[in-house]
Design an enzyme around this catalytic site. Structure first.
Site, PDB file in Angstrom:
ATOM      1  N   GLU A 100      10.135  27.794  67.199  1.00  0.00           N
ATOM      2  CA  GLU A 100       9.292  27.754  68.404  1.00  0.00           C
ATOM      3  C   GLU A 100       8.225  26.671  68.291  1.00  0.00           C
ATOM      4  O   GLU A 100       7.036  26.920  68.499  1.00  0.00           O
ATOM      5  CB  GLU A 100       8.695  29.127  68.672  1.00  0.00           C
ATOM      6  CG  GLU A 100       9.769  30.180  68.917  1.00  0.00           C
ATOM      7  CD  GLU A 100       9.212  31.551  69.277  1.00  0.00           C
ATOM      8  OE1 GLU A 100       7.981  31.751  69.174  1.00  0.00           O
ATOM      9  OE2 GLU A 100      10.007  32.427  69.657  1.00  0.00           O
ATOM     10  N   GLU A 123      16.889  34.021  67.301  1.00  0.00           N
ATOM     11  CA  GLU A 123      15.938  35.146  67.388  1.00  0.00           C
ATOM     12  C   GLU A 123      16.174  35.860  68.694  1.00  0.00           C
ATOM     13  O   GLU A 123      16.186  35.236  69.766  1.00  0.00           O
ATOM     14  CB  GLU A 123      14.497  34.636  67.288  1.00  0.00           C
ATOM     15  CG  GLU A 123      13.443  35.731  67.260  1.00  0.00           C
ATOM     16  CD  GLU A 123      12.056  35.159  66.975  1.00  0.00           C
ATOM     17  OE1 GLU A 123      11.953  34.280  66.094  1.00  0.00           O
ATOM     18  OE2 GLU A 123      11.077  35.589  67.634  1.00  0.00           O
TER      19      GLU A 123
END
Length: 829
Positions: A430, A522
């Site tokens: 991220e 994820e």
């Protein structure tokens, strides 16, 4: 590359076992090298500065206490609402700590090379030996080594090592980091002619059932002042049997490094797989004038794999769906101080659920985790960074990026690249720069470094998400081709497109990325408190409303329903994402957020919550109910799990769920009377009954073709009356490290678990051992994890007992006011 189908193919095994593994069959002469690498964990002195009063110094008046490392000083503290780390960091304080140790080095080692290796120190560590400054390492998660030979006193004279650890600048992490020398420390002694640190690299570029080619690259270091002629022999063993050997003569210059390449073949190789993680060991020996001067061991496995555009992940010619979880590095009540048995227990619990993959979120893991994944059969995504140059918290690694990222990444690759369990490198999680060209530029640099040191595994980044769209209108946007591709995803840098969440977009992957395979890096972010249930279970709740807005709502006591009904707005329920992943072959697999609860990041709540709700298993290691949904889907075990508990108010309407498999239907009985038969329809993963509560017995029977498959029942518990202790292992090693995890159940007079009991339990231990952790899995509890008492959650608590170095009986007793006590004996041997 638009017209070229891209996949990643590899026939490589992998990694160096960092600890010393002695095979009795290798040869008797190897015993002479048993001390090449020895533990340096015992008898350190520790001092924690007061972050306000003390200066950044130590002196003769400094007060020290003796302890062994690995050590995490933050977990020893009290939860603090005003902690600079914040509730995101677990509300536990950092600070500045000092470690020192006095030691002697044998006179005969004065002609050898002595180094000290730290597997991880959090964070900003600096090291001195006998007053000589060795260096600094900001990254707390990567291992590092200093040669100390020239600074040592030999013989009877003492040496002193001092380690400064500065974790005072907070916040520097989005979750609990821990503080201190929290991984193992080693002393390594070698001849001046030796295999360099992390100096072997093993690949198997061609693997068939009949034969596997094995390539070795070995970096030899000569620290002599003269050149040396030597013989390098690499021998492969399978358990206690020699498989093959290859020998090469070399001449290496004075004070020089030389990398040699060797090749051999293994006939009829026994392949590494998740079901049977078969390992080989390579022993590299350096000889001068027929005398062995160095020996280096490398664990590896032989396997062939690829990520395919249409079939997903293929291992040894077989399609395997990756059923993975993300794990943070903390070990619950033990904090960040690694313990091999504690890691092994986590992996055992995951394996029992059906997990076959681990993502090391979001930093290099402890070497022991990778060793265990090699031995137990997990598909590992080894992740390097949670941020690049742009910080996520004020004092995090982004501040050290420019100076350290290349060194840290190279060291991770060198350390880890022989592990057969590692199948994917992740260069970031991220990352804020993913949405601009600067991020693409950084990614290209990281990819080039990764491929320089290992070309055998695909590379990805965990992007959130690879396509930028309004989730609510995703179908419409795809129909109108109104999708913005993440610049990093579109760059062509990555071998796998890594999706964080956005499960609504998965089925469109082949359209958006026709040349690059899929991996869900994820997923999910479902939320639960073990043992707590909302009254109505068939409504989906998104908590919080948005990631960037304070959560205004929830339940009293900061609880979250343990029905699979609460999710983050960026995630999904557990069932929702798995339904998509299981449906399509091209979806290679997923890593769920998370396998275990972890300290810090208590989404959706803030203080007084101090640990996460994301785990399928709670902080103590007790499964939440959704664990059994995965077990029913991911294993061959016969599963019938009904919940919730059966202690409610008279007449209260209760939703009863069942996870089951290998059956056509489940019939539910209340006090012997049927309340209906339920069957899963379509892609359902559970069935439900809504019934009024009556005390007594709730019984479920699963059937296939009319025949009973399994029966299970839940009974209404009376008043709590007694304690029960159950050890995961009654016999442990008397090595000063081994652990027994003891579950405490609060029962009624008939032995039924009291599901609402939260009694405070006091523990005492007789014998040569100690209590090292207590926990109930309650995200709101502020009771210390390092203590001898703790309150139960939903009738359960955990106490962890550690052995001493003496054999004998360890007698653990648990007491609570108004309850009959319990005692259990653990044998250290």
């Amino acid at each position: 590359m638009k017209n070229k189908r891209k996949y990643f193919n590899n026939g490589l095994p992998l990694l160096m076992l960092i600890g010393i593994i002695l095979l009795g069959s290798c040869s008797k002469k190897e015993d002479a090298f048993a001390n090449r690498k020895v533990s340096f964990n015992s008898d350190w002195s520790f001092h924690l500065n007061d972050s306000i009063i003390d200066k950044d110094t130590i002196g003769t008046s400094t007060k020290w206490r003796t302890l062994n490392v690995p050590h995490d000083w933050s977990i020893e503290g009290n939860f603090d609402e005003k902690s600079p780390a914040g509730y995101g960091g677990g509300a536990l304080n950092g600070g500045l700590g000092w470690y020192k140790k006095t030691f002697k080095v044998a006179a005969e080692d004065s002609s050898k090379v002595t180094s000290i290796t730290f597997d991880g120190v959090y964070k900003d560590s600096e090291v001195w030996v006998n007053g000589h400054y060795l260096g600094k390492r900001p990254n707390g998660y990567i291992g590092f080594q200093y040669e100390i030979s020239k600074y040592l006193n030999y013989g009877d004279k003492n040496n002193e090592i001092i380690v400064k650890v500065d974790n005072s600048k907070q916040p520097n992490s989005r979750w609990y980091s821990g503080s201190g020398i929290f991984r193992n420390v080693w002393i390594e002694t070698t001849d001046k002619l030796h295999v360099a640190q992390w100096g072997t690299y093993m690949t198997t570029p061609k693997v068939t059932a009949e034969k596997a080619s094995v390539h070795f690259e070995t970096t030899i270091q000569n620290q002599n002042t003269a050149s040396k002629k030597a013989t390098v022999t690499t021998t492969i063993f399978k358990e206690d049997t020699k498989v093959t050997s290859v020998t090469q003569n070399i001449t290496i210059g004075a004070n020089a490094n030389q990398t040699i390449k060797q090749e051999t073949q293994v006939e009829t190789p026994i392949l590494w797989s998740v079901e049977k993680p078969e390992l080989y060991i390579a022993v590299t020996e350096i000889s001068v004038d027929d005398k062995i001067v160095d020996q280096y061991k490398t664990n590896f496995g032989i396997r062939d794999f690829k990520f395919d555009l249409d079939k997903g992940f293929i291992l040894n010619g077989k399609q395997v769906k990756i059923k993975g979880v993300c794990l943070h590095h903390d070990l619950g009540p033990l904090g960040a101080a690694i313990n091999t048995r504690a890691i092994e227990r986590q992996l055992e619990i995951m394996k029992e659920m059906g997990v076959n993959g681990i993502r090391t979120s979001h930093n290099p893991p402890a070497p022991e985790l990778l060793d265990l994944c090699d031995k137990m059969g997990f598909i590992v995504m080894d992740e390097a960074f949670d941020m690049w140059k742009q910080t996520k918290t004020k004092y995090d690694y982004g501040n050290d990026w420019d100076k350290w990222h290349k060194k840290d990444l190279i060291d991770q690759l060198l350390r880890d690249r022989n592990h057969p369990s590692i199948f994917v490198w992740s260069i970031g999680n991220e990352i804020p720069e993913q949405w601009n060209e600067k991020g693409v530029e950084i990614a290209k640099e990281l990819a080039a470094i990764t491929r320089q040191y290992d070309k055998t595994r695909p590379l990805t980044a965990a992007m959130n998400p690879p396509v930028n769209m309004n989730i609510d209108d995703v179908t419409l946007q795809f129909e109108k081709n109104n999708v913005q591709i993440n610049p990093l995803a579109a760059s062509g840098v990555l071998d796998l497109i890594g999706y964080n969440y956005a499960h609504q977009t998965y089925e469109h992957h082949q359209k958006n990325f026709p040349n690059t395979p899929f991996i869900a890096t994820e997923t999910t972010s479902g939320l639960q408190t073990r043992g707590y249930y909302d009254a109505v279970s068939d409504t989906i709740k998104k908590w919080p409303v948005s990631w960037d807005k304070k959560f205004e709502g929830g339940n009293s006591g900061n609880t979250v329903s343990a029905y699979d009904q609460v999710q983050t707005p960026w995630g999904s329920t557990h069932e929702a994402t798995w339904k998509v992943i299981k449906k399509h072959d091209f979806l290679s697999g997923m890593y769920i957020w998370t396998g275990f609860d972890y300290i810090g990041e208590p989404t959706p709540y803030e203080w007084p919550s101090i640990s996460s709700y994301f785990g399928i298993v709670d902080l103590a290691g007790f499964p939440k109910d959704v664990y059994y949904m995965y077990q029913s889907e991911w294993t061959d075990k016969t599963v019938l799990h009904i919940f919730p508990h059966w202690n409610w108010k008279a007449g209260q309407t209760v939703d009863v769920w069942a996870y089951y498999n290998k059956a056509d239907e489940v019939e539910l009985f209340l006090n012997g009377k049927s309340v209906g038969i339920r069957s899963k329809k379509g892609d359902d993963l559970h069935v439900m009954w809504r019934i009024p509560f009556q005390p007594g017995t709730l019984k479920a029977i699963s059937r296939k073709d009319g025949k009973t498959v399994l029966e299970t029942e839940i009974k209404t518990a009376g008043n709590p009356e007694k304690l029960k202790l159950t050890a995961d292992r009654s016999n442990i090693k008397a090595d000063g490290n081994d652990l027994s995890f003891v579950t405490v159940d609060i029962l009624d007079a008939k032995g039924i678990l009291a599901p609402n009991a939260n009694n405070e339990i006091n523990f005492s231990l007789k014998g040569n051992g100690k209590i090292v952790g207590v926990c109930s899995g309650d995200p709101v509890s502020h009771e210390p994890y390092k203590g001898t008492k703790h309150s139960a959650l939903a009738g359960k608590c955990l106490v962890i007992v550690q052995s001493d170095t003496k054999t004998g009986r360890l007698e653990l007793t648990a007491k609570a006011n108004g309850l009959k006590p319990a005692t259990i004996v653990i044998t250290a041997e």
